[in-house]
Design a protein around this motif. Structure first.
Motif, PDB file in Angstrom:
ATOM      1  N   SER A   1      -8.952 -29.480  26.145  1.00 40.37           N
ATOM      2  CA  SER A   1      -9.547 -28.152  26.278  1.00 40.37           C
ATOM      3  C   SER A   1     -11.033 -28.184  25.930  1.00 40.37           C
ATOM      4  O   SER A   1     -11.627 -27.150  25.638  1.00 40.37           O
ATOM      5  CB  SER A   1      -8.806 -27.144  25.387  1.00 40.37           C
ATOM      6  OG  SER A   1      -8.801 -27.569  24.041  1.00 40.37           O
ATOM      7  N   GLN A   2     -11.616 -29.403  25.962  1.00 37.53           N
ATOM      8  CA  GLN A   2     -13.055 -29.639  25.810  1.00 37.53           C
ATOM      9  C   GLN A   2     -13.579 -29.211  24.440  1.00 37.53           C
ATOM     10  O   GLN A   2     -14.715 -28.760  24.303  1.00 37.53           O
ATOM     11  CB  GLN A   2     -13.841 -28.961  26.939  1.00 37.53           C
ATOM     12  CG  GLN A   2     -13.448 -29.484  28.314  1.00 37.53           C
ATOM     13  CD  GLN A   2     -14.383 -29.047  29.414  1.00 37.53           C
ATOM     14  OE1 GLN A   2     -15.504 -28.635  29.153  1.00 37.53           O
ATOM     15  NE2 GLN A   2     -13.946 -29.165  30.653  1.00 37.53           N
ATOM     16  N   GLN A   3     -12.753 -29.396  23.422  1.00 34.97           N
ATOM     17  CA  GLN A   3     -13.184 -29.201  22.034  1.00 34.97           C
ATOM     18  C   GLN A   3     -13.262 -30.567  21.363  1.00 34.97           C
ATOM     19  O   GLN A   3     -12.491 -30.894  20.466  1.00 34.97           O
ATOM     20  CB  GLN A   3     -12.209 -28.283  21.295  1.00 34.97           C
ATOM     21  CG  GLN A   3     -12.058 -26.907  21.913  1.00 34.97           C
ATOM     22  CD  GLN A   3     -11.080 -26.034  21.145  1.00 34.97           C
ATOM     23  OE1 GLN A   3     -11.266 -25.739  19.961  1.00 34.97           O
ATOM     24  NE2 GLN A   3     -10.007 -25.620  21.813  1.00 34.97           N
ATOM     25  N   ALA A   4     -14.222 -31.387  21.843  1.00 39.78           N
ATOM     26  CA  ALA A   4     -14.273 -32.791  21.437  1.00 39.78           C
ATOM     27  C   ALA A   4     -14.573 -32.949  19.949  1.00 39.78           C
ATOM     28  O   ALA A   4     -13.968 -33.802  19.278  1.00 39.78           O
ATOM     29  CB  ALA A   4     -15.324 -33.532  22.273  1.00 39.78           C
ATOM     30  N   GLU A   5     -15.514 -32.169  19.422  1.00 40.28           N
ATOM     31  CA  GLU A   5     -15.875 -32.332  18.013  1.00 40.28           C
ATOM     32  C   GLU A   5     -14.706 -31.963  17.103  1.00 40.28           C
ATOM     33  O   GLU A   5     -14.461 -32.625  16.093  1.00 40.28           O
ATOM     34  CB  GLU A   5     -17.102 -31.477  17.686  1.00 40.28           C
ATOM     35  CG  GLU A   5     -18.393 -32.002  18.310  1.00 40.28           C
ATOM     36  CD  GLU A   5     -18.684 -33.441  17.886  1.00 40.28           C
ATOM     37  OE1 GLU A   5     -18.440 -33.787  16.706  1.00 40.28           O
ATOM     38  OE2 GLU A   5     -19.145 -34.223  18.736  1.00 40.28           O
ATOM     39  N   ARG A   6     -13.999 -30.918  17.459  1.00 41.70           N
ATOM     40  CA  ARG A   6     -12.823 -30.529  16.664  1.00 41.70           C
ATOM     41  C   ARG A   6     -11.744 -31.602  16.766  1.00 41.70           C
ATOM     42  O   ARG A   6     -11.092 -31.923  15.770  1.00 41.70           O
ATOM     43  CB  ARG A   6     -12.307 -29.179  17.177  1.00 41.70           C
ATOM     44  CG  ARG A   6     -11.030 -28.703  16.538  1.00 41.70           C
ATOM     45  CD  ARG A   6     -11.241 -28.195  15.129  1.00 41.70           C
ATOM     46  NE  ARG A   6      -9.992 -27.673  14.600  1.00 41.70           N
ATOM     47  CZ  ARG A   6      -9.410 -28.115  13.487  1.00 41.70           C
ATOM     48  NH1 ARG A   6      -9.981 -29.062  12.769  1.00 41.70           N
ATOM     49  NH2 ARG A   6      -8.277 -27.588  13.067  1.00 41.70           N
ATOM     50  N   ALA A   7     -11.549 -32.173  17.945  1.00 41.64           N
ATOM     51  CA  ALA A   7     -10.571 -33.256  18.100  1.00 41.64           C
ATOM     52  C   ALA A   7     -10.965 -34.458  17.239  1.00 41.64           C
ATOM     53  O   ALA A   7     -10.120 -35.070  16.568  1.00 41.64           O
ATOM     54  CB  ALA A   7     -10.489 -33.665  19.568  1.00 41.64           C
TER      55      ALA A   7
ATOM     56  N   ILE B   1     -12.855 -40.257  23.463  1.00 43.78           N
ATOM     57  CA  ILE B   1     -13.707 -39.068  23.443  1.00 43.78           C
ATOM     58  C   ILE B   1     -14.931 -39.220  24.340  1.00 43.78           C
ATOM     59  O   ILE B   1     -15.196 -38.362  25.188  1.00 43.78           O
ATOM     60  CB  ILE B   1     -14.108 -38.709  22.000  1.00 43.78           C
ATOM     61  CG1 ILE B   1     -12.900 -38.143  21.237  1.00 43.78           C
ATOM     62  CG2 ILE B   1     -15.251 -37.690  21.990  1.00 43.78           C
ATOM     63  CD1 ILE B   1     -13.190 -37.820  19.787  1.00 43.78           C
ATOM     64  N   PRO B   2     -15.731 -40.287  24.210  1.00 37.93           N
ATOM     65  CA  PRO B   2     -16.922 -40.371  25.077  1.00 37.93           C
ATOM     66  C   PRO B   2     -16.600 -40.606  26.551  1.00 37.93           C
ATOM     67  O   PRO B   2     -17.469 -40.409  27.401  1.00 37.93           O
ATOM     68  CB  PRO B   2     -17.706 -41.563  24.490  1.00 37.93           C
ATOM     69  CG  PRO B   2     -16.686 -42.368  23.783  1.00 37.93           C
ATOM     70  CD  PRO B   2     -15.694 -41.383  23.242  1.00 37.93           C
ATOM     71  N   LEU B   3     -15.376 -41.015  26.851  1.00 36.85           N
ATOM     72  CA  LEU B   3     -14.995 -41.170  28.249  1.00 36.85           C
ATOM     73  C   LEU B   3     -14.702 -39.821  28.890  1.00 36.85           C
ATOM     74  O   LEU B   3     -14.691 -39.693  30.119  1.00 36.85           O
ATOM     75  CB  LEU B   3     -13.765 -42.076  28.375  1.00 36.85           C
ATOM     76  CG  LEU B   3     -13.910 -43.487  27.797  1.00 36.85           C
ATOM     77  CD1 LEU B   3     -12.634 -44.275  28.033  1.00 36.85           C
ATOM     78  CD2 LEU B   3     -15.107 -44.202  28.391  1.00 36.85           C
ATOM     79  N   VAL B   4     -14.446 -38.810  28.055  1.00 33.22           N
ATOM     80  CA  VAL B   4     -14.156 -37.459  28.543  1.00 33.22           C
ATOM     81  C   VAL B   4     -15.347 -36.530  28.333  1.00 33.22           C
ATOM     82  O   VAL B   4     -15.719 -35.768  29.218  1.00 33.22           O
ATOM     83  CB  VAL B   4     -12.905 -36.892  27.845  1.00 33.22           C
ATOM     84  CG1 VAL B   4     -12.623 -35.465  28.306  1.00 33.22           C
ATOM     85  CG2 VAL B   4     -11.703 -37.787  28.123  1.00 33.22           C
ATOM     86  N   MET B   5     -15.941 -36.597  27.150  1.00 35.75           N
ATOM     87  CA  MET B   5     -17.090 -35.752  26.817  1.00 35.75           C
ATOM     88  C   MET B   5     -18.238 -36.650  26.369  1.00 35.75           C
ATOM     89  O   MET B   5     -18.072 -37.480  25.474  1.00 35.75           O
ATOM     90  CB  MET B   5     -16.719 -34.787  25.691  1.00 35.75           C
ATOM     91  CG  MET B   5     -15.633 -33.802  26.046  1.00 35.75           C
ATOM     92  SD  MET B   5     -16.191 -32.503  27.149  1.00 35.75           S
ATOM     93  CE  MET B   5     -17.223 -31.561  26.043  1.00 35.75           C
ATOM     94  N   PRO B   6     -19.417 -36.517  26.980  1.00 35.78           N
ATOM     95  CA  PRO B   6     -20.536 -37.389  26.603  1.00 35.78           C
ATOM     96  C   PRO B   6     -21.136 -36.974  25.269  1.00 35.78           C
ATOM     97  O   PRO B   6     -20.783 -35.959  24.681  1.00 35.78           O
ATOM     98  CB  PRO B   6     -21.539 -37.172  27.745  1.00 35.78           C
ATOM     99  CG  PRO B   6     -21.265 -35.775  28.200  1.00 35.78           C
ATOM    100  CD  PRO B   6     -19.784 -35.577  28.032  1.00 35.78           C
TER     101      PRO B   6
END
Length: 962
Positions: free
Chosen positions: A484-490, A519-524
């Motif tokens: 759900s594009q909450q990378a920092e929380r993940a 994580i960086p493969l999904v969100m830069p």
């Protein structure tokens, strides 16, 4: 009132139905929707269609949605199939809702994992096949009233069926009203907005028609002012006019001009007033019966109604007769069913239901739940009534709702499952029981909207005491947050889990490490985590999900960078990350969203490497996703199988997979993965030469400018750059290509096998006359492709390098490109390189030019690359080539070619239809058209004609191969 009066000013609407029935008789299905406010005569129009269809000898399967049954999985579909199964076997279908039939042991059909490219998931393909089989015997009309109350599983099936009606003799004819505020309508909107849908909107009656109707109802013509007053009071609504006329008659009001002023007061609540007047004049037993029918939603079995009303069968029979005399209900008896009661109109039913005292209404629903608990009707019948009453703390209520949720889950209905679990969570429960329900709700919710599953997981996490289970749930929660594009929380949640994880939890440690690297493969924006992948060293020998996931994501990091070691890393985890779930379908499983990303990582590595294993991997992944009934996983498997087929030059099959992936995403209302699907679909459409459809696909993706950083939009940007170049907008194309490269690099990407942005930029620069810059970008991509070494990327880089190279170096690069690609599975890239080589040689007067152009044309036709084939023909025509007769196989379109190729191998029409996921009628049409184009008389001549033209090209593959 006569039928003619009921159909006043409906001639146009009836003509639409007749046209649809005419087309159905000719073998073409369709969809007709009667859309309008309550009381506009929608049901009467549908009843007229049913009568005419039966008069024509067509099979009619009827059903009706209802508010009470909107939570039943496949409730409307099961009403239809109950009649179908009864016609087949004289027995009812198992597991049906109360409005259908009693169980006998035969279940709803499943697709059994059949991979025909249609994406049949959640039983949809099995239901479609059953209906298709029946329609071959005789055309079928699916007549569905009150579609706005249909359950979501049935709506998904209709959405699945609708695009497949072109060559299926099935007519969907339905009635529905505008949605109420706050209702979920995306599935209804898809049906109504489809290009295949014809929407009939019954108009209000004109003043003249209203006068005619009133004359029939009042046993004589009203005065003009009185008639106009009735028309104004009801806005021309036929039902309200009828109810107003009955109220006028009941009050003994003469229909004269002098009484016109009294009409508005009578008409304001005509339906409710008439219902109240009728019920007030009936015995108490009849009133209880009327209320019981309303509580059971109008189509309940007479025996159940009597039990709920506390009446004996004779008492119920006498009460029903009085209600029929009062024009409130009607009795129905259908094949394979007992006597049923339904209200004459939903507005009448609503009026009865609304006048029940709220406390008495709650007691009715509680009693109904008791009656159905443990009965043949199933837990969902009881749960439907529990949804209408407040929490009581009764353990039996929790148990019933849990059984209903489990049954709905077993029928692949996450929406219905979640409805029961939410109601279950309203009850007071012990900690462990509540935690179990929360995890089950997360399982269902993540199939509908992955991000909103986090709330259930976080509440379950707060109730968890065990350290290991806490860490596992944090791993699951992080995967949901990342998708759900909450990378920092993940990242925060996963680091918390690692900090408290016991040292002996090797598997879970690997899962958490793999998730962090992903994580960086999904969100830069997290290059530190890319470095973390290199700092881990070789993991300990451990055959577990964590070890396989870690290998997948580390391989992806290396592959994105262009390190050829990536493929060998995957050799250590040759088993699929997604494995068949051994649990029965009615058991819940906690969503493990991270594993889907890991699986995609492994697919991308093998795809970029042109590894032959990807064919079997993706085919198996489609089957597994079907068995697990996971729409998000299924859409991902179809998406990347579509990409594999695109890169291998199997464009018809690629388009089918990608359209299926997009349909699956939209039917499940899941947006995850949409950018990938749209990008690959647009590329496929561009290859076929359909630039308009490619533009529409890219526009539908809704990518803002500038695009957001997440979601791997580099693929979508690359597709847009190519489209802009093909339509001649070179400055914009260059900008999009450079932005694609920027986004690709932000994910650690340098490998042109994933996003060949440099060669795309080089082609736009060449078109702009900036040759030195074009050669620099082409040289950079070529160096990276040489390092990676896979034929498809290297062959493309060599071709573009040859296109932008100085004149003396061009042909050598193009010849090298052809050499690299020959023998690989990258047939489309080979076709491009052959055409470019042939064009360059022809321009320089070299004799081999025609030969290479001719071979490139044959490959382009074989792939279905219409734009490239057109260019090759143009180049051959410029050279004065007369090698190809006008009626040769190059005139066949890709679908005709595949049908002919399989026929030449000796397959029957039915075998070809099954192989290519077509109807037999469509295959017959392909072959007939092909015989005309080839100037032959039948299939016995096909093998010689095709082999004589294609030379040594390999035999065509069917839809079962990637």
């Amino acid at each position: 009132m006569s039928e003619a009066s009921a159909m006043l000013e409906r001639e146009h609407d009836l003509a639409v139905f007749r046209e649809a029935l005419d087309a159905l008789a000719d073998g073409s299905g369709g969809c007709v929707f009667v859309y309008g406010a309550p009381g506009m005569g929608k049901s009467l129009l549908l009843a007229s269609l049913r009568r005419e269809a039966r008069a024509r000898g067509l099979r009619v399967l009827a059903a009706r949605g209802s508010a009470m049954e909107s939570s039943y999985a496949f409730g409307v579909v099961r009403q239809i199939l109950a009649r179908l199964f009864h016609r087949r076997s004289g027995q009812p279908l198992a597991g049906l809702a109360p409005a259908a039939a009693r169980p006998t042991g035969e279940r709803l059909p499943r697709s059994a994992g059949i991979d025909d490219g249609t994406g049949g998931c959640l039983e949809l393909d099995g239901l479609y096949r059953l209906l298709a089989e029946e329609s071959r015997l005789e055309p079928v009309v699916l007549a569905i009233d009150d579609l706005h109350w249909a359950d979501e599983s049935s709506l998904r099936f209709l959405n699945y069926l609708q695009p497949r009606l072109d060559h299926l003799p099935v007519l969907i004819a339905t009635c529905l009203r505008p949605p109420e505020p706050g209702t979920r309508t995306h599935l209804l909107d898809r049906l109504l907005n489809s290009e295949k849908a014809r929407v009939v909107r019954p108009a209000p009656l004109s003043p003249r028609a209203a006068g005619t109707l009133l004359s029939a109802l009042l046993a004589g013509p009203p005065d003009p002012d009185f008639a106009r007053a009735c028309h104004r009071a009801t806005a021309g609504n036929p039902l309200l006019l009828r109810e107003l006329a009955l109220a006028v008659t009941a009050e003994g009001l003469a229909p004269t001009d002098g009484n016109s002023h009294r009409v508005l007061g009578i008409g304001a609540a005509a339906v409710s007033r008439r219902v109240g007047d009728r019920l007030d004049g009936l015995p108490a037993a009849s009133v209880r019966l009327a209320e019981s029918i309303a509580v059971l939603d109008g189509r309940a079995l007479a025996t159940d109604v009597a039990r709920l009303a506390g009446l004996t069968s004779p008492e119920a029979g006498r009460g029903a007769a009085l209600l029929e005399e009062g024009h409130l209900i009607r009795a129905l008896r259908r094949e394979g069913e007992g006597m049923r009661y339904e209200y004459v109109h939903p507005l009448v039913q609503a009026a009865v239901y609304d006048r029940i005292d709220p406390a008495r209404r709650t007691r009715y629903h509680a009693r109904a739940a008791e009656l159905f608990t443990g009965s043949h009707e199933g837990a969902e019948s009881a749960a439907a009534h529990l949804l209408r009453i407040p929490a009581t703390g009764d353990p039996e209520t929790i148990a019933t709702l849990w059984r209903a949720a489990r049954d709905a889950w077993g029928r692949s209905s996450p929406e219905e499952t979640l409805t029961y679990l939410r109601r279950c969570l309203a009850e007071p429960m012990e900690r462990e029981q509540r935690r179990s329900v929360l995890l089950s709700a997360a399982s269902a919710r993540q199939l509908i909207d992955v991000g909103s599953a986090a709330a259930y997981l976080e509440e379950a996490l707060a109730l968890t005491r065990d350290v290991r289970e806490t860490a596992r749930l944090r791993w699951v929660l992080g995967g949901v947050l990342l998708l759900s594009q909450q990378a920092e929380r993940a990242h925060e949640v996963w680091c918390q889990a690692l900090s408290v994880l016991p040292a002996d939890e090797i598997d879970l440690r690997g899962r958490l490490q793999a998730s962090l690297i992903n994580i960086p493969l999904v969100m830069p924006g997290r290059p530190d985590l890319l470095a973390y992948a290199g700092e881990l060293g070789d993991p300990p020998e451990h055959d577990s999900l964590g070890a396989r996931g870690l290998a997948c994501v580390r391989a992806a990091v290396e592959a994105f960078d262009g390190n050829p070691h990536a493929v060998s890393r995957l050799d250590s985890c040759d088993v699929l990350v997604h494995e068949t779930d051994p649990r029965p379908p009615e058991e819940f499983s906690v969503p493990e969203a991270s594993t889907e990303s890991w699986q995609v990582c492994s697919w991308l590595v093998l795809l970029m490497a042109d590894d032959h294993r990807i064919v079997d991997r993706l085919a198996e992944s489609v089957d597994i996703a079907r068995r697990l009934r996971a729409p998000r996983a299924l859409s991902a498997a179809h998406c990347f199988r579509g990409l594999a087929r695109l890169w291998r030059g199997e464009l018809a099959e690629a388009r089918k997979d990608l359209v299926t992936a997009l349909d699956t995403v939209e039917l499940a209302n899941v947006d995850v993965g949409r950018p990938f699907i749209v990008a690959y679909l647009a590329e496929t459409l561009m290859e076929t030469g359909d630039l308009g459809a490619a533009e529409a696909a890219l526009d539908a993706a809704g990518c803002p400018s500038p695009p957001p950083p997440g979601g791997q939009l580099s693929f979508l940007l690359h597709a847009r750059a190519r489209w802009l170049r093909l339509v001649g907008r070179f400055d914009e194309a260059l900008e999009a290509a450079l932005l694609a490269g920027e986004r690709w690099a932000a994910h650690g990407g340098r490998n042109p096998a994933g996003v060949p942005w440099q060669s795309e930029a080089a082609l736009s620069l060449r078109a702009l006359g900036r040759h030195d810059e074009a050669r620099r970008y082409a040289a950079e991509e070529l160096a990276l492709a040489v390092r990676w070494g896979a034929p498809r990327a290297l062959g493309r880089a060599l071709r573009v390098s040859g296109i932008v190279a100085p004149e003396g170096a061009a042909i050598g690069r193009l010849e090298e490109s052809v050499t690299v690609l020959r023998g690989s599975a990258a047939h489309l890239e080979l076709a491009y390189s052959l055409v470019e080589l042939g064009t360059s040689q022809r321009e320089r007067g070299q004799a081999d030019g025609l030969r290479h152009l001719d071979e490139g044309l044959r490959w382009a036709v074989r792939c279905g690359a219409g734009a490239l084939a057109t260019r090759a023909r143009r180049e051959l025509a410029s050279a004065g080539s007369r090698k190809r007769p006008a009626g040769g196989p190059q005139k066949l379109n890709p679908s005709e070619y595949r049908s002919c190729a399989l026929a030449a191998q000796g397959m029957t029409n039915r075998e070809i239809a099954h192989r290519l996921s077509l109807t037999v009628k469509t295959v017959e049409g392909h072959l007939s058209s092909s015989y005309r184009k080839l100037d032959i008389t039948g299939r016995r001549e096909l093998a010689a004609v095709l082999s004589g033209t294609l030379g040594t090209l390999p035999a065509p593959r069917g839809s079962g191969h990637a």
